[in-house]
Design an enzyme around this catalytic site. Structure first.
Site, PDB file in Angstrom:
ATOM      1  CB  SER A  20       2.953 -12.797  12.967  1.00 46.34           C
ATOM      2  OG  SER A  20       2.506 -12.430  11.685  1.00 46.34           O
ATOM      3  CE  LYS A  69       4.353  -7.672   4.193  1.00 42.69           C
ATOM      4  NZ  LYS A  69       3.092  -8.219   3.695  1.00 42.69           N
ATOM      5  CG  ASN A  90       5.602 -12.869   3.755  1.00 43.37           C
ATOM      6  OD1 ASN A  90       6.360 -13.735   3.297  1.00 43.37           O
ATOM      7  ND2 ASN A  90       4.372 -13.145   4.133  1.00 43.37           N
ATOM      8  CG  ASP A 106       1.983 -11.425   2.084  1.00 50.02           C
ATOM      9  OD1 ASP A 106       1.817 -11.994   3.180  1.00 50.02           O
ATOM     10  OD2 ASP A 106       2.563 -10.323   1.981  1.00 50.02           O
ATOM     11  N   GLY A 134      -1.531  -1.647  -4.649  1.00 51.95           N
ATOM     12  CA  GLY A 134      -0.544  -1.398  -3.600  1.00 51.95           C
ATOM     13  C   GLY A 134       0.327  -2.623  -3.371  1.00 51.95           C
ATOM     14  CB  ALA A 136      -1.756  -6.503  -0.262  1.00 48.54           C
TER      15      ALA A 136
HETATM   16  P1  NAP Z   1      -0.929  -0.083   0.282  1.00 46.34           P
HETATM   17  O1  NAP Z   1       0.296  -0.570  -0.385  1.00 46.34           O
HETATM   18  O2  NAP Z   1      -0.893   1.173   1.078  1.00 46.34           O
HETATM   19  O3  NAP Z   1      -2.055   0.082  -0.869  1.00 46.34           O
HETATM   20  C1  NAP Z   1      -3.316   0.652  -0.573  1.00 46.34           C
HETATM   21  C2  NAP Z   1      -4.258   0.494  -1.759  1.00 46.34           C
HETATM   22  O4  NAP Z   1      -5.549   1.023  -1.361  1.00 46.34           O
HETATM   23  C3  NAP Z   1      -3.829   1.296  -2.998  1.00 46.34           C
HETATM   24  O5  NAP Z   1      -4.246   0.605  -4.159  1.00 46.34           O
HETATM   25  C4  NAP Z   1      -4.621   2.607  -2.813  1.00 46.34           C
HETATM   26  O6  NAP Z   1      -4.847   3.297  -4.023  1.00 46.34           O
HETATM   27  C5  NAP Z   1      -5.919   2.075  -2.260  1.00 46.34           C
HETATM   28  N1  NAP Z   1      -6.668   3.103  -1.549  1.00 46.34           N
HETATM   29  C6  NAP Z   1      -6.362   3.648  -0.342  1.00 46.34           C
HETATM   30  N2  NAP Z   1      -7.285   4.585  -0.014  1.00 46.34           N
HETATM   31  C7  NAP Z   1      -8.172   4.641  -1.047  1.00 46.34           C
HETATM   32  C8  NAP Z   1      -9.347   5.408  -1.312  1.00 46.34           C
HETATM   33  N3  NAP Z   1      -9.791   6.325  -0.438  1.00 46.34           N
HETATM   34  N4  NAP Z   1     -10.025   5.185  -2.456  1.00 46.34           N
HETATM   35  C9  NAP Z   1      -9.584   4.258  -3.363  1.00 46.34           C
HETATM   36  N5  NAP Z   1      -8.481   3.489  -3.161  1.00 46.34           N
HETATM   37  C10 NAP Z   1      -7.779   3.691  -2.024  1.00 46.34           C
HETATM   38  O7  NAP Z   1      -1.543  -1.172   1.268  1.00 46.34           O
HETATM   39  P2  NAP Z   1      -1.415  -2.772   1.188  1.00 46.34           P
HETATM   40  O8  NAP Z   1      -0.273  -3.212   2.004  1.00 46.34           O
HETATM   41  O9  NAP Z   1      -1.529  -3.201  -0.241  1.00 46.34           O
HETATM   42  O10 NAP Z   1      -2.733  -3.221   2.017  1.00 46.34           O
HETATM   43  C11 NAP Z   1      -4.034  -3.003   1.488  1.00 46.34           C
HETATM   44  C12 NAP Z   1      -5.072  -3.673   2.386  1.00 46.34           C
HETATM   45  O11 NAP Z   1      -4.820  -5.064   2.428  1.00 46.34           O
HETATM   46  C13 NAP Z   1      -5.038  -3.198   3.849  1.00 46.34           C
HETATM   47  O12 NAP Z   1      -6.367  -3.075   4.286  1.00 46.34           O
HETATM   48  C14 NAP Z   1      -4.338  -4.326   4.587  1.00 46.34           C
HETATM   49  O13 NAP Z   1      -4.777  -4.468   5.927  1.00 46.34           O
HETATM   50  C15 NAP Z   1      -4.792  -5.533   3.775  1.00 46.34           C
HETATM   51  N6  NAP Z   1      -3.833  -6.663   3.847  1.00 46.34           N
HETATM   52  C16 NAP Z   1      -4.287  -7.872   4.270  1.00 46.34           C
HETATM   53  C17 NAP Z   1      -3.424  -8.957   4.336  1.00 46.34           C
HETATM   54  C18 NAP Z   1      -3.929 -10.293   4.813  1.00 46.34           C
HETATM   55  O14 NAP Z   1      -3.100 -11.156   5.156  1.00 46.34           O
HETATM   56  N7  NAP Z   1      -5.214 -10.549   4.827  1.00 46.34           N
HETATM   57  C19 NAP Z   1      -2.075  -8.805   3.942  1.00 46.34           C
HETATM   58  C20 NAP Z   1      -1.647  -7.560   3.489  1.00 46.34           C
HETATM   59  C21 NAP Z   1      -2.541  -6.478   3.441  1.00 46.34           C
HETATM   60  P3  NAP Z   1      -3.845   4.466  -4.517  1.00 46.34           P
HETATM   61  O15 NAP Z   1      -2.724   3.758  -5.232  1.00 46.34           O
HETATM   62  O16 NAP Z   1      -4.680   5.304  -5.397  1.00 46.34           O
HETATM   63  O17 NAP Z   1      -3.366   5.197  -3.288  1.00 46.34           O
END
Ligand code: NAP
Length: 278
Positions: A20, A69, A90, A106, A134, A136
């Site tokens: 950011s 958040k 955010n 987001d 999750g 996001a």
């Molecule tokens: P989070 O709240 O920790 O959620 C993670 C998600 O991934 C959950 O649905 C989890 O499933 C799943 N997951 C993790 N390991 C897994 C596995 N081995 N097999 C199957 N599912 C799995 O994370 P988040 O904040 O939502 O972020 C998720 C991704 O989005 C990250 O890679 C992050 O970098 C990216 N992101 C990008 C932006 C952007 O601006 N482009 C913004 C925010 C996030 P369970 O519920 O089963 O654990």
């Protein structure tokens, strides 16, 4: 007369990885604004004091990132209705009277990234398959519904979380077992991965795209790497793909406008600067 100095930043823990400051300081320079945007490493037990400190220090506001958040919502004076539905903020904007207002941009960033890749895209074109439940995913789910999505199929490794989201967000959202992944994508118009599978250092998402129609848009909100194995496989079949960089860049635009008074553009030059920082 010297222009007023405007200060903003991002609170998170850890925070050093955040891009950011790169994005906002690029726009500050581009628009010749007298201001700065910094990293604020804030431990969870200091969050309330740090947010209160925005007022005391006269900051324009700040971004809020992992792990704050959700918790930050209860430390602001007002939360935008969309952010309330998402259940997380955010962005905090400090109003001239000292009021702290919370927003979540987001999902806006995500939808803008789709339009950028495919200007004719519309949410009501057909079923959306969304992987992940999750933090996001909630912002993307709310924004897809607000954009007119008519059917969202939600799949998550831990199915109970997908079931909870489907129950919360109503009849247009249906939870499916993770084992039905390859079948649910058959007639979808948008496939979006919001899990961390495919991220640098993580296992790739295991999916068979042979059922996917060639006009389906495939998006992954991961931006490190820019091309996840999912996007590489979709691109090789001829599907249009969207990586997570656009979401990251576009979510920053409304916050910048609220603090610095200019709605900035996402240029190729900015993209190159951010990519070079990875
Ligand atoms: P989070 O709240 O920790 O959620 C993670 C998600 O991934 C959950 O649905 C989890 O499933 C799943 N997951 C993790 N390991 C897994 C596995 N081995 N097999 C199957 N599912 C799995 O994370 P988040 O904040 O939502 O972020 C998720 C991704 O989005 C990250 O890679 C992050 O970098 C990216 N992101 C990008 C932006 C952007 O601006 N482009 C913004 C925010 C996030 P369970 O519920 O089963 O654990």
């Amino acid at each position: 007369m010297q222009k007023k100095f405007i200060m903003a930043g991002v609170m998170g823990w850890p925070i050093e990885h955040s891009r950011s400051p790169t994005i906002h300081n690029y726009w500050i320079k581009e628009h010749n604004i007298n201001g700065a945007y910094g990293h604020f490493p804030v431990q969870p037990n200091h969050l309330e004091a740090a947010i209160d400190g925005l007022r005391a220090l006269g900051l324009a506001g700040c971004n809020i990132t992992i792990p704050h958040k959700v918790a930050a919502m209860k430390h602001v004076d007002w939360v935008d209705p969309k952010a309330q539905r998402i259940g997380a903020i955010n962005t905090i904007v400090c109003k001239p009277d000292g009021m702290l207002c919370g927003f979540n941009h987001d999902g806006f960033g995500y939808i803008q990234s789709l339009y950028e890749a495919q200007p004719t895209w519309h949410a009501s074109a057909g079923p959306v398959v969304m992987l992940g439940a999750g933090g996001a995913s909630r912002s993307i789910l709310v924004s897809l519904l607000d954009s007119g999505a008519s059917e969202i199929r939600l799949l998550n490794r831990t199915q109970s979380k997908a079931d909870e989201l489907a129950a919360e967000f109503g009849p247009l959202v249906t939870a499916y077992p993770w084992s039905e992944l390859n079948d649910t994508i058959e007639d979808c118009k948008l496939l979006v991965n919001t899990t961390s599978l495919g991220m640098q250092g993580q296992a790739p998402l295991e999916i068979d795209l042979s059922n996917l129609k060639s006009d389906a848009l495939v998006s992954d909100i991961i931006y490190a790497p820019l091309e996840t194995p999912l996007l590489a496989a979709a691109k090789a079949r001829g599907n249009t793909t969207v990586n997570g960089l656009g979401m990251l860049l576009h979510q920053a635009r409304p916050a910048f406008e609220a603090w610095f008074g200019v709605l900035p553009d996402v240029s190729q030059k900015l993209r190159n600067v951010v990519i070079a920082s990875f």
